[in-house]
Motif scaffolding. Structure first.
Motif, short mmCIF file in Angstrom:
data_model
loop_
_atom_site.label_atom_id
_atom_site.label_comp_id
_atom_site.label_asym_id
_atom_site.label_seq_id
_atom_site.Cartn_x
_atom_site.Cartn_y
_atom_site.Cartn_z
N ALA A 12 -0.72 -66.84 -42.76
CA ALA A 12 -0.98 -66.17 -41.49
C ALA A 12 0.16 -65.26 -41.05
O ALA A 12 -0.03 -64.42 -40.16
N ALA A 13 1.33 -65.41 -41.66
CA ALA A 13 2.50 -64.65 -41.23
C ALA A 13 2.33 -63.14 -41.49
O ALA A 13 1.51 -62.73 -42.32
N LYS A 14 3.12 -62.36 -40.82
CA LYS A 14 3.08 -60.91 -40.99
C LYS A 14 3.90 -60.52 -42.22
O LYS A 14 4.94 -59.87 -42.14
N THR A 15 3.41 -61.00 -43.37
CA THR A 15 4.01 -60.68 -44.67
C THR A 15 2.87 -60.40 -45.65
O THR A 15 1.74 -60.82 -45.41
N SER A 16 3.19 -59.71 -46.71
CA SER A 16 2.15 -59.33 -47.69
C SER A 16 1.72 -60.49 -48.58
O SER A 16 0.62 -60.48 -49.12
N THR A 17 2.63 -61.43 -48.78
CA THR A 17 2.30 -62.55 -49.66
C THR A 17 2.67 -63.86 -48.97
O THR A 17 3.64 -63.89 -48.21
N PRO A 18 1.92 -64.92 -49.21
CA PRO A 18 0.72 -64.94 -50.05
C PRO A 18 -0.42 -64.20 -49.37
O PRO A 18 -0.43 -64.02 -48.15
N MET A 29 10.55 -66.18 -56.90
CA MET A 29 10.04 -67.04 -55.83
C MET A 29 10.78 -68.38 -55.90
O MET A 29 10.84 -68.99 -56.95
N SER A 30 11.34 -68.80 -54.81
CA SER A 30 12.08 -70.06 -54.80
C SER A 30 11.11 -71.23 -54.86
O SER A 30 9.95 -71.12 -54.50
N SER A 31 11.62 -72.37 -55.34
CA SER A 31 10.74 -73.54 -55.50
C SER A 31 10.13 -73.98 -54.17
O SER A 31 9.05 -74.53 -54.14
N GLN A 32 10.82 -73.73 -53.05
CA GLN A 32 10.25 -74.14 -51.77
C GLN A 32 9.04 -73.31 -51.39
O GLN A 32 8.27 -73.70 -50.53
N ASN A 33 8.85 -72.16 -52.04
CA ASN A 33 7.70 -71.32 -51.75
C ASN A 33 6.54 -71.53 -52.71
O ASN A 33 5.50 -70.95 -52.53
N LYS A 34 6.73 -72.34 -53.73
CA LYS A 34 5.66 -72.55 -54.70
C LYS A 34 4.51 -73.30 -54.05
O LYS A 34 4.71 -74.23 -53.29
N LEU A 35 3.31 -72.84 -54.37
CA LEU A 35 2.12 -73.43 -53.75
C LEU A 35 2.03 -74.93 -53.94
O LEU A 35 1.71 -75.66 -53.02
N ARG A 36 2.33 -75.41 -55.14
CA ARG A 36 2.18 -76.84 -55.41
C ARG A 36 3.17 -77.69 -54.63
O ARG A 36 2.99 -78.88 -54.50
N GLU A 37 4.22 -77.07 -54.11
CA GLU A 37 5.24 -77.82 -53.41
C GLU A 37 5.18 -77.68 -51.89
O GLU A 37 5.97 -78.28 -51.18
N GLN A 38 4.23 -76.89 -51.40
CA GLN A 38 4.08 -76.70 -49.96
C GLN A 38 3.06 -77.68 -49.40
O GLN A 38 2.10 -78.03 -50.08
N ASN A 39 3.28 -78.10 -48.17
CA ASN A 39 2.22 -78.85 -47.52
C ASN A 39 1.21 -77.85 -46.98
O ASN A 39 1.48 -76.64 -46.92
N LEU A 40 0.06 -78.33 -46.61
CA LEU A 40 -1.02 -77.45 -46.19
C LEU A 40 -0.64 -76.61 -44.97
O LEU A 40 -0.92 -75.40 -44.93
N ALA A 41 0.01 -77.21 -44.00
CA ALA A 41 0.39 -76.46 -42.80
C ALA A 41 1.37 -75.33 -43.14
O ALA A 41 1.23 -74.22 -42.62
N LEU A 100 -2.71 -73.08 -59.43
CA LEU A 100 -1.60 -72.98 -58.48
C LEU A 100 -0.50 -72.08 -59.02
O LEU A 100 0.10 -71.29 -58.27
N ASP A 101 -0.25 -72.15 -60.32
CA ASP A 101 0.73 -71.24 -60.93
C ASP A 101 0.26 -69.79 -60.80
O ASP A 101 1.05 -68.89 -60.52
N LEU A 102 -1.04 -69.56 -61.02
CA LEU A 102 -1.57 -68.20 -60.88
C LEU A 102 -1.46 -67.70 -59.44
O LEU A 102 -1.21 -66.52 -59.20
N GLY A 103 -1.64 -68.60 -58.48
CA GLY A 103 -1.45 -68.20 -57.08
C GLY A 103 -0.03 -67.72 -56.82
O GLY A 103 0.18 -66.72 -56.14
N ASP A 104 0.94 -68.44 -57.40
CA ASP A 104 2.33 -68.02 -57.27
C ASP A 104 2.57 -66.69 -57.99
O ASP A 104 3.25 -65.80 -57.47
#
Length: 191
Positions: A20-26, A1-13, A70-74
């Protein structure tokens, strides 16, 4: 998982768009971890506005849990991808399922460590933030029940659930009863 996808580094939107995307994760496992992290954030806030060394210790524990959750979420997203690959013949499905089930068990374990803290804050925390304490209780309740479901789905094809995962599941009903008691006691006090 790239750093831009890590939960702690994403904004809420961005997180909600990814969810909401048509993907399995998150998916639901990441949501359970994030909800537990939100509960820890409220615990830390209430503790930070409360007096005493116990409150200071509670805030420290809650802050540490936020990062872990947050690490566990990733990790959940990566584990689910491994399960999906195993279903396609690219790995051992039993091992992948066990690893995927271990993550929500860890979320349960973290949630359990904060119940006594919530009980303390509901009795001795800053009374101006009592509803935040109740909301944290409800969020932990949701994270526990969601994590239980995630263990069960990952163990669906197993004849028996490993003892450590069974123990995590068995801790959920008592924990949710305590959390619901905290929230309902606070709610009653507001009437």
């Amino acid at each position: 998982m790239s750093s831009q996808n890590k939960l702690r580094e994403q904004n809420l939107a961005a997180y909600l768009d990814a969810l909401a995307a048509k993907t399995s994760t998150p998916g639901g496992g990441a949501v359970a971890a994030v909800v537990a992290a939100e509960a820890c954030s409220l615990v830390a806030m209430v503790a930070n506005f409360s007096k005493g060394d116990v409150a200071k210790d509670i805030a420290g524990r809650a802050h540490a849990s936020i990062a872990n959750l947050l690490d566990l979420g990733d990790q959940d997203a990566l584990a689910f991808e491994t399960v999906m690959k195993a279903f396609k013949g690219e790995g051992d499905i039993s091992n992948a399922s066990l690893q995927a089930a271990d993550i929500p068990a860890q979320v349960i374990g973290i949630c359990l460590t904060h119940i006594a803290d919530l009980e303390h804050l509901s009795a001795q925390g800053n009374p101006n933030l009592i509803t935040d304490t109740a909301i944290a209780s409800l969020l932990f309740d949701s994270a526990l029940k969601s994590s239980e479901l995630n263990i069960l789905i990952n163990m669906k094809s197993f004849d028996t659930i490993p003892a450590d995962l069974e123990s995590a599941i068995n801790n959920v009903p008592g924990a949710t009863s305590r959390l619901q008691f905290i929230a309902s006691t606070i709610r009653t006090g507001l009437s």
